[in-house]
Design a protein around this motif. Structure first.
Motif, PDB file in Angstrom:
ATOM      1  N   SER A  25       5.855  -2.957  -6.806  1.00  0.00           N
ATOM      2  CA  SER A  25       4.788  -3.567  -6.018  1.00  0.00           C
ATOM      3  C   SER A  25       3.495  -2.758  -6.144  1.00  0.00           C
ATOM      4  CB  SER A  25       5.209  -3.619  -4.552  1.00  0.00           C
ATOM      5  OG  SER A  25       4.131  -4.003  -3.735  1.00  0.00           O
ATOM      6  N   TRP A  26       2.364  -3.466  -6.030  1.00  0.00           N
ATOM      7  CA  TRP A  26       1.065  -2.789  -6.103  1.00  0.00           C
ATOM      8  C   TRP A  26       0.906  -1.773  -4.974  1.00  0.00           C
ATOM      9  CZ3 TRP A  26      -2.549  -2.003  -9.578  1.00  0.00           C
ATOM     10  CH2 TRP A  26      -2.631  -2.859 -10.663  1.00  0.00           C
ATOM     11  N   TRP A  27       1.577  -2.008  -3.848  1.00  0.00           N
ATOM     12  CA  TRP A  27       1.469  -1.075  -2.722  1.00  0.00           C
ATOM     13  C   TRP A  27       1.957   0.312  -3.117  1.00  0.00           C
ATOM     14  CZ3 TRP A  27      -1.682  -2.190   0.916  1.00  0.00           C
ATOM     15  CH2 TRP A  27      -1.903  -3.513   1.260  1.00  0.00           C
ATOM     16  N   TRP A  28       3.037   0.380  -3.884  1.00  0.00           N
ATOM     17  CA  TRP A  28       3.553   1.684  -4.326  1.00  0.00           C
ATOM     18  C   TRP A  28       2.621   2.342  -5.340  1.00  0.00           C
ATOM     19  CZ3 TRP A  28       6.819   4.053  -1.497  1.00  0.00           C
ATOM     20  CH2 TRP A  28       7.721   3.348  -0.749  1.00  0.00           C
ATOM     21  N   LEU A  30      -0.606   2.071  -5.274  1.00  0.00           N
ATOM     22  CA  LEU A  30      -1.796   2.518  -4.552  1.00  0.00           C
ATOM     23  C   LEU A  30      -1.545   3.694  -3.605  1.00  0.00           C
ATOM     24  CD1 LEU A  30      -3.355  -0.966  -3.764  1.00  0.00           C
ATOM     25  CD2 LEU A  30      -3.948   0.604  -5.611  1.00  0.00           C
ATOM     26  N   VAL A  31      -0.296   4.085  -3.415  1.00  0.00           N
ATOM     27  CA  VAL A  31       0.035   5.195  -2.515  1.00  0.00           C
ATOM     28  C   VAL A  31      -0.674   6.503  -2.901  1.00  0.00           C
ATOM     29  CG1 VAL A  31       1.934   6.704  -1.799  1.00  0.00           C
ATOM     30  CG2 VAL A  31       2.186   4.234  -1.647  1.00  0.00           C
ATOM     31  N   GLY A  34      -4.157   6.688  -1.404  1.00  0.00           N
ATOM     32  CA  GLY A  34      -4.143   6.958   0.038  1.00  0.00           C
ATOM     33  C   GLY A  34      -3.850   8.413   0.333  1.00  0.00           C
TER      34      GLY A  34
END
Length: 79
Positions: A25-28, A30-31, A34
């Motif tokens: 997933s893109w969320w991982w 982008l970690v 952050g």
């Protein structure tokens, strides 16, 4: 800085759909960005950044003084 480079590399690999990152997933992906932002906030608020900058300036000052001592022949010789 390392987290930013890691994030850029992961984003590039995800965009190109290369390796295992193609299915993550893109969320991982982008970690790391952050985490880099959290690091910068902590470093600025704790004074870490200013302390490191002051250490660098002091080291340059010591090196410059030592260079001038050597050029004047005032450098202490150890036997």
């Amino acid at each position: 800085m390392y987290l930013l480079i890691l994030g850029l590399l992961m984003a590039l690999l995800k965009f190109l759909e290369f390796g295992f990152l193609a299915e993550v997933s893109w969320w991982w992906v982008l970690v790391p960005f952050g985490l880099a932002a959290l690091w910068w906030v902590w470093a600025d608020s704790s004074g870490y950044t200013k302390r490191k900058a002051a250490e660098k300036i002091e080291q340059k000052k010591r090196d410059r003084i030592e260079k001038h001592r050597e050029s004047l022949g005032l450098h202490k010789r150890r036997h």
